[in-house]
Design a protein around this motif. Structure first.
Motif, PDB file in Angstrom:
ATOM      1  N   ILE B  39     -40.406  -0.462   3.066  1.00 36.42           N
ATOM      2  CA  ILE B  39     -41.264   0.417   3.955  1.00 36.42           C
ATOM      3  C   ILE B  39     -41.426   1.773   2.980  1.00 36.42           C
ATOM      4  CG2 ILE B  39     -41.743   2.016   6.053  1.00 36.42           C
ATOM      5  CD1 ILE B  39     -40.477  -0.441   7.565  1.00 36.42           C
ATOM      6  N   ASP B 167     -55.691  -0.950   6.899  1.00 33.20           N
ATOM      7  CA  ASP B 167     -54.394  -0.228   6.544  1.00 33.20           C
ATOM      8  C   ASP B 167     -54.588   1.286   5.742  1.00 33.20           C
ATOM      9  OD1 ASP B 167     -52.409  -2.023   7.507  1.00 33.20           O
ATOM     10  OD2 ASP B 167     -51.661  -2.407   5.779  1.00 33.20           O
ATOM     11  N   ARG B 171     -53.935   5.138   7.196  1.00 34.50           N
ATOM     12  CA  ARG B 171     -53.225   6.129   6.570  1.00 34.50           C
ATOM     13  C   ARG B 171     -54.136   7.440   6.249  1.00 34.50           C
ATOM     14  NH1 ARG B 171     -50.585   1.964   3.496  1.00 34.50           N
ATOM     15  NH2 ARG B 171     -52.369   1.894   2.166  1.00 34.50           N
ATOM     16  N   ARG B 176     -48.928   6.497  10.795  1.00 37.18           N
ATOM     17  CA  ARG B 176     -47.491   6.355  10.089  1.00 37.18           C
ATOM     18  C   ARG B 176     -47.018   5.122  10.415  1.00 37.18           C
ATOM     19  NH1 ARG B 176     -47.399   8.860   5.769  1.00 37.18           N
ATOM     20  NH2 ARG B 176     -47.720  11.183   5.987  1.00 37.18           N
ATOM     21  N   HIS B 177     -46.298   4.524   9.677  1.00 40.03           N
ATOM     22  CA  HIS B 177     -45.580   2.888   9.564  1.00 40.03           C
ATOM     23  C   HIS B 177     -44.376   3.390  10.208  1.00 40.03           C
ATOM     24  CE1 HIS B 177     -43.813  -0.692   8.948  1.00 40.03           C
ATOM     25  NE2 HIS B 177     -44.913  -1.374   8.151  1.00 40.03           N
ATOM     26  N   ARG B 178     -44.349   2.713  11.607  1.00 40.79           N
ATOM     27  CA  ARG B 178     -42.876   2.896  12.162  1.00 40.79           C
ATOM     28  C   ARG B 178     -42.261   1.626  12.333  1.00 40.79           C
ATOM     29  NH1 ARG B 178     -44.550   5.032  17.439  1.00 40.79           N
ATOM     30  NH2 ARG B 178     -46.665   4.943  16.661  1.00 40.79           N
ATOM     31  N   GLN B 179     -40.946   1.484  12.266  1.00 36.36           N
ATOM     32  CA  GLN B 179     -40.352   0.281  12.558  1.00 36.36           C
ATOM     33  C   GLN B 179     -40.770  -0.380  13.857  1.00 36.36           C
ATOM     34  OE1 GLN B 179     -38.145  -0.359   9.840  1.00 36.36           O
ATOM     35  NE2 GLN B 179     -38.156  -2.492  10.551  1.00 36.36           N
ATOM     36  N   PRO B 182     -46.382  -1.932  12.916  1.00 35.15           N
ATOM     37  CA  PRO B 182     -47.236  -1.833  11.528  1.00 35.15           C
ATOM     38  C   PRO B 182     -48.399  -1.107  11.908  1.00 35.15           C
ATOM     39  CG  PRO B 182     -46.863  -4.236  12.245  1.00 35.15           C
ATOM     40  CD  PRO B 182     -46.350  -3.352  13.425  1.00 35.15           C
ATOM     41  N   LEU B 183     -48.957  -0.550  10.647  1.00 35.88           N
ATOM     42  CA  LEU B 183     -50.211   0.393  10.421  1.00 35.88           C
ATOM     43  C   LEU B 183     -51.103  -0.289  11.428  1.00 35.88           C
ATOM     44  CD1 LEU B 183     -50.485   1.976   7.024  1.00 35.88           C
ATOM     45  CD2 LEU B 183     -50.187   2.959   9.060  1.00 35.88           C
ATOM     46  N   THR B 296     -46.878 -12.745   9.847  1.00 34.36           N
ATOM     47  CA  THR B 296     -46.618 -12.104   8.702  1.00 34.36           C
ATOM     48  C   THR B 296     -46.035 -12.614   7.699  1.00 34.36           C
ATOM     49  OG1 THR B 296     -44.874 -11.064   9.632  1.00 34.36           O
ATOM     50  CG2 THR B 296     -46.718  -9.651   9.709  1.00 34.36           C
TER      51      THR B 296
END
Lengths: 221, 338
Positions: B39, B167, B171, B176-179, B182-183, B296
């Protein structure tokens, strides 16, 4: 009107349904663009009306460029339906695989000439596949399905148009694709001239390289 | 064919931001599917940084997968790896691990096409036989169907991929990409709150589509700030998905196949699923979506495709195991299909 009841469904395509009927003693095709439930109504209506209006205009322009297309009889914008001449014949898709090599060559060259005539007049077909070309009993080729077409003189548009032709050959006539496309380009060159054809060929290469996974790009870098 | 004892294939996936290891039996039972994602602090995937991540986590992911599957590595019959398409440094890291493992265990190596693997895992998990497959992810957008020895491409993007388009916009919109989120999922959440359809380019060219113009237009409107972000997310999704749906419907009408399979990372998007379901119904086709775990990039799909390849006589000698960054799906023979 008794005629209205005599519609016979020919094909339910992805975009429109085609029915055959008789109008004033003529055999016609009614191409109706039906609503698509999957997309928002606003977007759906605008796409369908736009294509309904523009397709007949482009078909008419194509005739002026010397490319045979079915004659338009009625454009019904409200119902997004176009009534046009029925062409009795076979799709190039149905014919191609069964022709002798020399007949294949000749047919592809003629298809290339037609594309050349369109492009020379600033017309982009937008969906050049072998399903969208009909050969009638006299051997005359008609182009249909101009719904994704546009008026455009730019090299980019011409390049994409031919790139799509090549892609269509690859997915439907994979064993013949390469040779067929070469012959299409021969016919095309004969109409637009060597200089222009070379420019378009270069453009096609550039467009291919934009694709995500084209090996040529890798070899060059 | 009866195997003398249970046979396993271990598959390694490392085409982009995920390093994954999967273990499959020759019957298609997935015993393990472990992955670790790189990430980035900000921006998209930096190939070199992603490859460094893969090298760092490789042994951990490998041993986790073997522990999960509860098998002795010595019982592995074949090692498969994603040979392409993908990012060079990432692919090479996975290939190096695969070569090392295969030579250490003295078992054959099989290079697998990543796109074919996405389709095959979708088929395995949804019991689909001969579908029109829409494969949509961060790096790929294509409609493929089996015809005469290979998957043929019936539609694809002329420029950027669908996931990439979403994506980049996400952005730009500050997401934001968080655990765990996903975006693309963050964008999907925002889009559900959108109400107004903003007019954006709709670019279908024959059987293909173009997404770069749509992305530019959406980002430009975002920067002008006249529209609500939710409305723009909604409109971007509606336009992009409608385009993808239109080319998919064309392929379905053209091939007259009776199954539609949605696979790849963007397959998780509910709105896209709804649209494609509607199309499948229209053409009397059965609609299937790959389960989330296998949507994925993952090692299991590489392992399973490794099984299919190996049991049909395909092996990759080490000297031919170089990675293929731009390996198109229609260049791959699939002898397990008739």
């Amino acid at each position: 009107m008794a005629e209205v009841n005599s519609r016979q469904l020919l094909k339910k395509g992805a975009e429109a349904s085609l029915s055959r009927a008789e109008r004033y003693g003529r055999q016609v095709v009614i191409k109706a663009r039906l609503p698509k439930k999957y997309r928002p109504a606003e977007l759906d209506t605008s796409i369908r009306s736009y294509r309904t209006v523009h397709e007949p205009q482009l078909m008419n322009e194509a005739k002026k460029a010397g490319v045979a297309t079915p004659t338009i009889f009625l454009v019904d914008v409200k119902n997004t339906a176009v009534t046009m001449e029925f062409i009795e014949g076979k799709q190039v898709k149905q014919l191609l695989n069964y022709l002798s090599p020399s007949e294949q060559r000749e047919l592809c060259v003629r298809v290339g000439e037609l594309i050349g005539k369109l492009h020379a007049h600033g017309l982009i077909h937008g969906d050049l596949t072998t399903s969208n070309m009909i050969v009638n009993g006299e051997g005359k080729i008609f182009l249909i399905d101009f719904g994704l077409g546009e008026k455009n003189m730019e090299l980019e548009a011409k390049g994409v148009d031919l790139h799509l032709m090549k892609r269509a050959l690859q997915s439907t006539h994979y064993n013949l694709a390469e040779e067929c496309f070469e012959n299409v380009m021969k016919g095309y060159t004969a109409v637009v001239g060597k200089e222009e054809a070379e420019k378009v060929t270069e453009k096609i290469k550039e467009i291919e390289k934009r694709g995500r996974y084209i090996t040529k790009r890798q070899e060059e870098t | 064919m009866k195997e003398p004892e249970e046979a396993y294939c271990l598959g390694i996936e490392s085409t982009a931001d995920d390093f994954g290891v999967g273990i499959s039996t020759f019957q298609g039972e997935i015993l393990a599917n472990i992955s670790d994602a790189y990430i980035p602090e900000e921006g998209g995937i930096h190939p070199r940084e992603a490859a460094r991540h893969h090298a760092e986590v490789a042994d951990k992911v490998l041993s986790e997968a073997l522990t999960k599957a509860n098998i002795n590595p010595k019982t592995l019959r074949v090692i498969s790896f994603a040979q392409g398409p993908g990012l060079g440094p990432c692919l090479r890291t996975g290939a190096t691990v695969a070569r090392a493992l295969a030579s250490y265990l003295d078992v054959p190596l099989v290079g697998v096409n990543h796109s074919v693997a996405h389709i095959e895992i979708g088929k395995l998990k949804t019991c689909t036989r001969d579908p029109v497959a829409l494969y949509v992810s961060g790096g790929n957008t294509l409609v493929a169907a089996f015809e005469c020895g290979r998957y043929r491409i019936f539609g694809e993007t002329l420029d950027i991929a669908l996931g990439n388009c979403l994506d980049v916009f996400a952005r730009e919109a500050g997401l934001r990409h968080r655990q765990g989120l996903p975006l693309g999922a963050a964008l999907e959440q925002l889009a559900t709150k959108g109400e107004k359809l903003v007019s954006l380019p709709y670019t279908v060219k024959g059987m293909d589509l173009s997404l770069s113009g749509l992305l530019t237009a959406a980002v430009t409107l975002l920067q002008k700030g006249k529209h609500k972000v939710e409305d723009l997310c909604y409109s971007l999704q509606e336009n992009a998905f409608s385009m993808v749906a239109e080319v998919t419907e064309r392929a379905l009408a053209h091939t007259e196949k009776k199954e539609l399979l949605l696979t790849g990372g963007v397959a998780a998007n509910k709105r896209l699923q709804t649209m494609l379901k509607s199309i499948a119904e229209e053409h009397n086709a059965r609609f299937n979506v790959v389960p989330h775990e296998f949507a994925t990039d993952n090692g299991a799909m590489i392992a399973w495709t490794g099984v299919l390849s190996y049991t049909h006589g395909l092996v990759t000698p080490v000297e031919e195991s170089f990675v293929k960054l731009r390996w198109r799906v229609d260049k791959v023979d699939v002898p397990w299909l008739k």
